[in-house]
Design a protein around this motif. Sequence first.
Motif, PDB file in Angstrom:
ATOM      1  N   UNK A   1      -9.068   2.601  -2.181  1.00 27.72           N
ATOM      2  CA  UNK A   1      -8.948   1.169  -1.925  1.00 27.72           C
ATOM      3  C   UNK A   1      -9.324   0.947  -0.472  1.00 27.72           C
ATOM      4  N   UNK A   2     -10.612   0.765  -0.214  1.00 23.72           N
ATOM      5  CA  UNK A   2     -11.077   0.634   1.167  1.00 23.72           C
ATOM      6  C   UNK A   2     -10.980   1.975   1.861  1.00 23.72           C
ATOM      7  N   UNK A   3     -10.196   2.052   2.935  1.00 22.17           N
ATOM      8  CA  UNK A   3     -10.047   3.312   3.664  1.00 22.17           C
ATOM      9  C   UNK A   3      -8.834   4.108   3.189  1.00 22.17           C
ATOM     10  N   UNK A   4      -8.081   3.580   2.219  1.00 20.27           N
ATOM     11  CA  UNK A   4      -6.894   4.262   1.705  1.00 20.27           C
ATOM     12  C   UNK A   4      -7.287   5.049   0.455  1.00 20.27           C
ATOM     13  N   UNK A   5      -6.986   6.346   0.469  1.00 23.66           N
ATOM     14  CA  UNK A   5      -7.302   7.200  -0.680  1.00 23.66           C
ATOM     15  C   UNK A   5      -6.009   7.668  -1.324  1.00 23.66           C
ATOM     16  N   UNK A   6      -5.890   7.421  -2.624  1.00 23.11           N
ATOM     17  CA  UNK A   6      -4.714   7.846  -3.378  1.00 23.11           C
ATOM     18  C   UNK A   6      -5.097   9.013  -4.268  1.00 23.11           C
ATOM     19  N   UNK A   7      -4.369  10.111  -4.153  1.00 29.39           N
ATOM     20  CA  UNK A   7      -4.619  11.266  -5.015  1.00 29.39           C
ATOM     21  C   UNK A   7      -3.606  11.260  -6.151  1.00 29.39           C
ATOM     22  N   UNK A   8      -3.661  12.295  -6.975  1.00 28.90           N
ATOM     23  CA  UNK A   8      -2.787  12.352  -8.151  1.00 28.90           C
ATOM     24  C   UNK A   8      -1.318  12.355  -7.761  1.00 28.90           C
ATOM     25  N   UNK A   9      -0.993  13.023  -6.688  1.00 28.16           N
ATOM     26  CA  UNK A   9       0.403  13.051  -6.244  1.00 28.16           C
ATOM     27  C   UNK A   9       0.908  11.683  -5.847  1.00 28.16           C
ATOM     28  N   UNK A  10       0.079  10.931  -5.140  1.00 24.30           N
ATOM     29  CA  UNK A  10       0.485   9.590  -4.726  1.00 24.30           C
ATOM     30  C   UNK A  10       0.624   8.653  -5.921  1.00 24.30           C
ATOM     31  N   UNK A  11      -0.201   8.854  -6.929  1.00 22.47           N
ATOM     32  CA  UNK A  11      -0.144   7.993  -8.110  1.00 22.47           C
ATOM     33  C   UNK A  11       1.119   8.275  -8.917  1.00 22.47           C
ATOM     34  N   UNK A  12       1.577   9.533  -8.884  1.00 24.43           N
ATOM     35  CA  UNK A  12       2.752   9.897  -9.673  1.00 24.43           C
ATOM     36  C   UNK A  12       4.075   9.558  -8.989  1.00 24.43           C
ATOM     37  N   UNK A  13       4.051   9.219  -7.714  1.00 27.24           N
ATOM     38  CA  UNK A  13       5.296   8.847  -7.022  1.00 27.24           C
ATOM     39  C   UNK A  13       5.947   7.614  -7.657  1.00 27.24           C
ATOM     40  N   UNK A  14       5.197   6.524  -7.924  1.00 32.42           N
ATOM     41  CA  UNK A  14       5.837   5.389  -8.603  1.00 32.42           C
ATOM     42  C   UNK A  14       6.373   5.758  -9.992  1.00 32.42           C
ATOM     43  N   UNK A  15       5.702   6.701 -10.650  1.00 34.09           N
ATOM     44  CA  UNK A  15       6.169   7.157 -11.961  1.00 34.09           C
ATOM     45  C   UNK A  15       7.545   7.820 -11.842  1.00 34.09           C
TER      46      UNK A  15
END
Length: 139
Positions: free
Chosen positions: A40-54
């Motif tokens: 998202x622009x200069x912010x990169x989300x990896x699999x670990x970051x995506x699973x934190x809200x989960x």
Amino acid sequence: MQRELNLGRFFIGLIMMIMGGYLFLKNIHIGFNFALAYSFGSVHLTAGYVLIPFIFGIGMVFYNPDNDIGWLLIIITFILVLIGVINSISLVLNSMSAFDLMMILGLMIGGVGVFLSSLLGRRKSETALSDDSTPKIKK
């Protein structure tokens, strides 16, 4: 006016479409390179970051099953993972001769044309529908 359905053209068109579609899909190879990452622009989300809200969503739902925010976090994470899986699929068309490609496209598109013409049919004229349209011989 009434339309007539030509069953011969219907089945020939259907068979042509199926054969062309089969040959086309047979020549596609599916590759898979799963890397769950979002930018998202200069912010990169990896699999670990995506699973934190989960993880937080699961904790909230186990604490209180009626918690709408927990369910929302779980659903959003599930959708993001599903999008990541679909996004990582790559389709590659085999190399083939121009003749092969023209035959495949000819079968598919020609089949669609024959199939649709059979469905739309030719209109019967009003004279063909009426019984009084037969020519009468004068004596």
